[in-house]
Design a protein around this motif. Sequence first.
Motif, PDB file in Angstrom:
ATOM      1  N   TYR A 778      32.570  76.223  78.611  1.00 20.92           N
ATOM      2  CA  TYR A 778      31.453  77.155  78.460  1.00 20.92           C
ATOM      3  C   TYR A 778      31.379  77.625  77.012  1.00 20.92           C
ATOM      4  CZ  TYR A 778      35.535  80.016  79.643  1.00 20.92           C
ATOM      5  OH  TYR A 778      36.808  80.552  79.708  1.00 20.92           O
ATOM      6  N   ILE A 779      30.205  77.472  76.439  1.00 22.34           N
ATOM      7  CA  ILE A 779      29.930  77.912  75.072  1.00 22.34           C
ATOM      8  C   ILE A 779      28.883  79.014  75.169  1.00 22.34           C
ATOM      9  CG2 ILE A 779      29.123  77.204  72.787  1.00 22.34           C
ATOM     10  CD1 ILE A 779      29.779  74.285  73.681  1.00 22.34           C
ATOM     11  N   LEU A 780      29.092  80.106  74.461  1.00 22.18           N
ATOM     12  CA  LEU A 780      28.202  81.256  74.546  1.00 22.18           C
ATOM     13  C   LEU A 780      27.359  81.409  73.286  1.00 22.18           C
ATOM     14  CD1 LEU A 780      30.679  83.928  76.008  1.00 22.18           C
ATOM     15  CD2 LEU A 780      29.297  82.235  77.237  1.00 22.18           C
ATOM     16  N   ALA A 781      26.163  81.949  73.470  1.00 18.42           N
ATOM     17  CA  ALA A 781      25.290  82.259  72.345  1.00 18.42           C
ATOM     18  C   ALA A 781      24.388  83.420  72.718  1.00 18.42           C
ATOM     19  CB  ALA A 781      24.454  81.042  71.954  1.00 18.42           C
ATOM     20  N   LYS A 782      23.937  84.133  71.695  1.00 18.10           N
ATOM     21  CA  LYS A 782      23.008  85.247  71.866  1.00 18.10           C
ATOM     22  C   LYS A 782      21.717  84.937  71.124  1.00 18.10           C
ATOM     23  CE  LYS A 782      26.012  89.316  72.447  1.00 18.10           C
ATOM     24  NZ  LYS A 782      26.414  90.615  71.840  1.00 18.10           N
ATOM     25  N   GLY A 783      20.581  85.184  71.799  1.00 18.67           N
ATOM     26  CA  GLY A 783      19.306  85.000  71.126  1.00 18.67           C
ATOM     27  C   GLY A 783      19.151  85.966  69.962  1.00 18.67           C
ATOM     28  N   THR A 784      18.551  85.498  68.898  1.00 19.26           N
ATOM     29  CA  THR A 784      18.382  86.364  67.732  1.00 19.26           C
ATOM     30  C   THR A 784      17.403  87.509  68.012  1.00 19.26           C
ATOM     31  OG1 THR A 784      16.680  84.853  66.887  1.00 19.26           O
ATOM     32  CG2 THR A 784      18.922  84.542  66.077  1.00 19.26           C
ATOM     33  N   ASP A 785      16.597  87.375  69.074  1.00 15.47           N
ATOM     34  CA  ASP A 785      15.667  88.448  69.423  1.00 15.47           C
ATOM     35  C   ASP A 785      16.312  89.546  70.256  1.00 15.47           C
ATOM     36  OD1 ASP A 785      16.050  87.172  71.824  1.00 15.47           O
ATOM     37  OD2 ASP A 785      13.960  86.579  72.112  1.00 15.47           O
ATOM     38  N   GLY A 786      17.603  89.331  70.623  1.00 15.77           N
ATOM     39  CA  GLY A 786      18.319  90.340  71.391  1.00 15.77           C
ATOM     40  C   GLY A 786      17.938  90.390  72.854  1.00 15.77           C
ATOM     41  N   LYS A 787      17.111  89.476  73.308  1.00 16.19           N
ATOM     42  CA  LYS A 787      16.621  89.521  74.692  1.00 16.19           C
ATOM     43  C   LYS A 787      17.299  88.508  75.601  1.00 16.19           C
ATOM     44  CE  LYS A 787      11.989  91.004  73.256  1.00 16.19           C
ATOM     45  NZ  LYS A 787      10.545  90.645  73.272  1.00 16.19           N
ATOM     46  N   ARG A 788      18.018  87.561  75.037  1.00 23.35           N
ATOM     47  CA  ARG A 788      18.556  86.476  75.845  1.00 23.35           C
ATOM     48  C   ARG A 788      20.013  86.195  75.485  1.00 23.35           C
ATOM     49  NH1 ARG A 788      13.462  85.311  74.179  1.00 23.35           N
ATOM     50  NH2 ARG A 788      11.927  84.728  75.774  1.00 23.35           N
ATOM     51  N   LYS A 789      20.720  85.747  76.478  1.00 23.84           N
ATOM     52  CA  LYS A 789      22.041  85.194  76.261  1.00 23.84           C
ATOM     53  C   LYS A 789      22.062  83.796  76.873  1.00 23.84           C
ATOM     54  CE  LYS A 789      24.357  89.690  76.240  1.00 23.84           C
ATOM     55  NZ  LYS A 789      25.307  90.602  76.930  1.00 23.84           N
ATOM     56  N   PHE A 790      22.916  82.947  76.318  1.00 23.48           N
ATOM     57  CA  PHE A 790      22.966  81.557  76.769  1.00 23.48           C
ATOM     58  C   PHE A 790      24.400  81.172  77.105  1.00 23.48           C
ATOM     59  CE2 PHE A 790      19.452  82.083  73.842  1.00 23.48           C
ATOM     60  CZ  PHE A 790      18.393  81.449  74.478  1.00 23.48           C
ATOM     61  N   VAL A 791      24.541  80.387  78.170  1.00 22.31           N
ATOM     62  CA  VAL A 791      25.826  79.807  78.542  1.00 22.31           C
ATOM     63  C   VAL A 791      25.624  78.292  78.621  1.00 22.31           C
ATOM     64  CG1 VAL A 791      27.685  79.701  80.235  1.00 22.31           C
ATOM     65  CG2 VAL A 791      26.455  81.861  79.864  1.00 22.31           C
ATOM     66  N   ILE A 792      26.291  77.572  77.745  1.00 19.87           N
ATOM     67  CA  ILE A 792      26.199  76.106  77.720  1.00 19.87           C
ATOM     68  C   ILE A 792      27.415  75.568  78.455  1.00 19.87           C
ATOM     69  CG2 ILE A 792      26.073  74.067  76.248  1.00 19.87           C
ATOM     70  CD1 ILE A 792      25.151  76.142  74.001  1.00 19.87           C
ATOM     71  N   LEU A 793      27.184  74.868  79.552  1.00 15.90           N
ATOM     72  CA  LEU A 793      28.261  74.330  80.385  1.00 15.90           C
ATOM     73  C   LEU A 793      28.367  72.822  80.176  1.00 15.90           C
ATOM     74  CD1 LEU A 793      27.435  76.217  83.712  1.00 15.90           C
ATOM     75  CD2 LEU A 793      29.157  76.848  82.021  1.00 15.90           C
ATOM     76  N   LEU A 794      29.580  72.333  79.993  1.00 15.76           N
ATOM     77  CA  LEU A 794      29.838  70.906  79.793  1.00 15.76           C
ATOM     78  C   LEU A 794      30.895  70.441  80.775  1.00 15.76           C
ATOM     79  CD1 LEU A 794      30.193  70.887  75.890  1.00 15.76           C
ATOM     80  CD2 LEU A 794      28.177  70.205  77.181  1.00 15.76           C
ATOM     81  N   ASN A 795      30.663  69.302  81.392  1.00 14.39           N
ATOM     82  CA  ASN A 795      31.662  68.675  82.258  1.00 14.39           C
ATOM     83  C   ASN A 795      32.499  67.731  81.400  1.00 14.39           C
ATOM     84  OD1 ASN A 795      33.184  67.343  84.168  1.00 14.39           O
ATOM     85  ND2 ASN A 795      31.454  66.416  85.245  1.00 14.39           N
ATOM     86  N   ASP A 796      33.813  67.971  81.358  1.00  9.27           N
ATOM     87  CA  ASP A 796      34.703  67.181  80.505  1.00  9.27           C
ATOM     88  C   ASP A 796      34.972  65.784  81.035  1.00  9.27           C
ATOM     89  OD1 ASP A 796      35.183  69.005  78.453  1.00  9.27           O
ATOM     90  OD2 ASP A 796      36.762  70.017  79.567  1.00  9.27           O
ATOM     91  N   ILE A 797      34.694  65.518  82.286  1.00 12.74           N
ATOM     92  CA  ILE A 797      35.091  64.245  82.887  1.00 12.74           C
ATOM     93  C   ILE A 797      33.872  63.464  83.370  1.00 12.74           C
ATOM     94  CG2 ILE A 797      37.369  65.125  83.507  1.00 12.74           C
ATOM     95  CD1 ILE A 797      36.417  65.456  86.358  1.00 12.74           C
TER      96      ILE A 797
END
Length: 840
Positions: A778-797
């Motif tokens: 899981y990789i996290l990020a915050k929108g620069t507008d302060g309204k959104r958050k993001f969770v990037i999910l990756l399957n390693d296998i």
Amino acid sequence: MRTISLFTICLLLSFTVRAQQVSLANSEVRIQWKQTKEGWKISDLRYHNQPVAIPSGEYTLLYSAEKPADKAAITFQRNDGKPWPDTAYHYQINAWKQATTPVALNTAGQAFHFYPAGAKQVSPTEVVFTWSSPLATLTATWSLDRLYAGDVRVHMQLQCKKAGYYSLASPATVTVAKQDMSWTVMPGYFQGGDLQEDMVRSYAYGQGIPVMPVLYRERCASSFCPVITTKKNISLAVIPDPGLGRDPWENDHYTHQQWELALSHMNRRAQLSPTIYYPVLGEPHSLKQPDDTIGYSFRFSLQQGEWYQLLTHAVNDIYGFSKTLALRKNTQSLTSRVEHMHHYLADKHTSLWNIKDYNGLMIGGQSYLGGVVGSKGDAIKNADYGAMWMLAAISGDPYLKDSVLPYALNFKLAQQQTAPGFFQGAATGQYYLSKSKMFTEEWGDFVEPVSLTYYVMLDIGNILLFEPNNDTLKHRLALGADLLMKWQKADGSWEVAYDRHTRQPLFTDIKDLRPTFYGLLVAYRVLKDEKYLAAARKGADWFIENAVNKGHFIGVCGDARYAPDFATAQSAQALLDLYDLTHDKKYQSAAIRTARMYLTSVYTQPVPDRKIKTVKGVKREDWQISQAGLSFEHGGIIGSANGAGPIMLCSHAGMFVRMFQLTGDSIFVQMARAAAIGRDAFVDPATSVATYYWNAMNKGAGPYPHHAWWQIGWITDYLLSEATLRSNGKVTFPRGFVTPKVGPHESYGFAPGKIFGYEANLWQEEGFVTCDNPNIEYILAKGTDGKRKFVILLNDIGTPVKGRLEIKNAAGITDLVTGAGVNAPEVALDGYGIKVLMIQ
């Protein structure tokens, strides 16, 4: 009087002709043997109806009644007339002794060269040859491979008749004339297009093709696939069957240095011909008694095209590298490791963090307990300034911001000489010796231009990405860049090093075949002065001509006297970055060729399996401790991999993912994933820091606490590269500069990226996301507008997975890949899949 009809005569003549010839042929390969007074010789070998090299078919058997001597047979000198190796480089002395014994130089024992006396065409796809002498009896069975039309399989069985030491070479199917050879590769040891008389350069540094028929050990042979490419662009190789060669960890102990299989680019007569020898003369398996047998199998493989296509064939088709990825799985996610290493580095006791007074300036660094000339256990250093500033920026950790970065910055300022003189602007040394109150290099009192690139240009450049208004650092960057230009020769190259006292060049027996030019690229990107880009291009052009085009490289590790190392991978990324600035295709092409050469720094043998082994009292499956997929610190004859095996620092992983995205060549992404995933057996459970050398298993950081920063750096680079790849470029973040020394991973977090069109900053908050499946990243990020958050999910296998996902205070979650709403806590991902969740 009896008469013989014309028809009968024709039949007899036809039978006679057939009896004197046997052959194998399919849609791609045709081999024809002809009986001569010396025995059965290959009279013609064709690939796609083109003659291939010089047909031979000669066999070689080595024999010695006594065990061959294990002392060096020949002494060598450098091209400057000085002895080799230099006694100051004690790590290399023993390896060189082993590499210059009569067995290693292929002068030991008596060589019996012969052609088979008997031949039998068993079927159109199989021929059996026989030979007998007072020493031994041989049966060799040649057959066409059913799956790969360019492969001819050979099984040899030798029955010994006398006591003694035996080694049976693969027969020389063809030999290649020197003038007809285009390129030769011994994976893990050398590559090049020219024979090199200087044995120190060719044998020790892998710069060119050794003129002697030396034997290479499997401990540094990354892939069992010596390859020669002819000027007609046909590549040929000998590939032993999987299972031949040493197991580096037999059952419950280290056996990496056992020598059971030898590989060579030449036969015993010093003719260019890929050859394997089994067993190795003088080694335990070579001692035989009457009626003992030796048996092994290999394949002679042909393909149209360059050497790396045959390498890929050996790696994936024969050794099943891509298939063994299915064995890999995590017990701890890479994301979790980064979070835990953050704790390790934020504790001054576990990270061995020091703050020292240097001429009134308080400088900070981590203890370095490895070998440094002049150290009394007081050496300190920093590693991966890009990762340091990145982690502080995305986590907002006040300890890092207040108690680490300011003192690490002071260390960097103190490390650069500002006083006028020959070295003004240079890095005075990687290490600070606190008792002596001086900076020094790892292995001598000298200054290297590449260290100026690393410890001034790259480190300051990465800091400036996060602190773009720091005028002091801009001045220091310009000071370093101007010196790098001053030191640049008219042809674009640099010296390897200068003596600190005499200011005279050192290591003049080798050239600076490293990405020293990259420092000027950094200066241009930050300072925007065209003169730096012009000088960077001049240096890169020289590097392409003298390093890339010749397959010649040196490394950056002073304690190994610059044996080729991970700087080769770094060179590939440096050339890619130069292409991104200039859009000149020659840099992109050179980057790809360099990355393909670096493929031979990654182990693909032995084949991982599920056999149970014991490691420090713990039961492990073989794949968990496998070398396959891991790269060298430095390999070859004198590198650390001879004793320690590969390393866990997988800086090349992100670059390999980018190379796959660029070329579509799947071996890159397979090697990246094999390096990164399922390496938990080497991770210290208490700190989540992986050990450095393979043979240490799970020792953790040991004497190298700064390695945790490098690990955070390469893991982040790898995961974000995978996210960009899997999202087809819809998840992308700006990359900074490569980190000094260890490879091509690059920094992030200094500027917003794009997530499906939304602008966002990387972010870390431990506990915001938890997942019960360690194969889900899981990789996290915050929108620069302060309204959104993001969770990037990756399957390693490579198989579908499900996991229980918990997101703190989350509602209204959308999967941006599908556009569908998501009902946490259950999440499912396809094999090597991605989900991008947006939380509003």
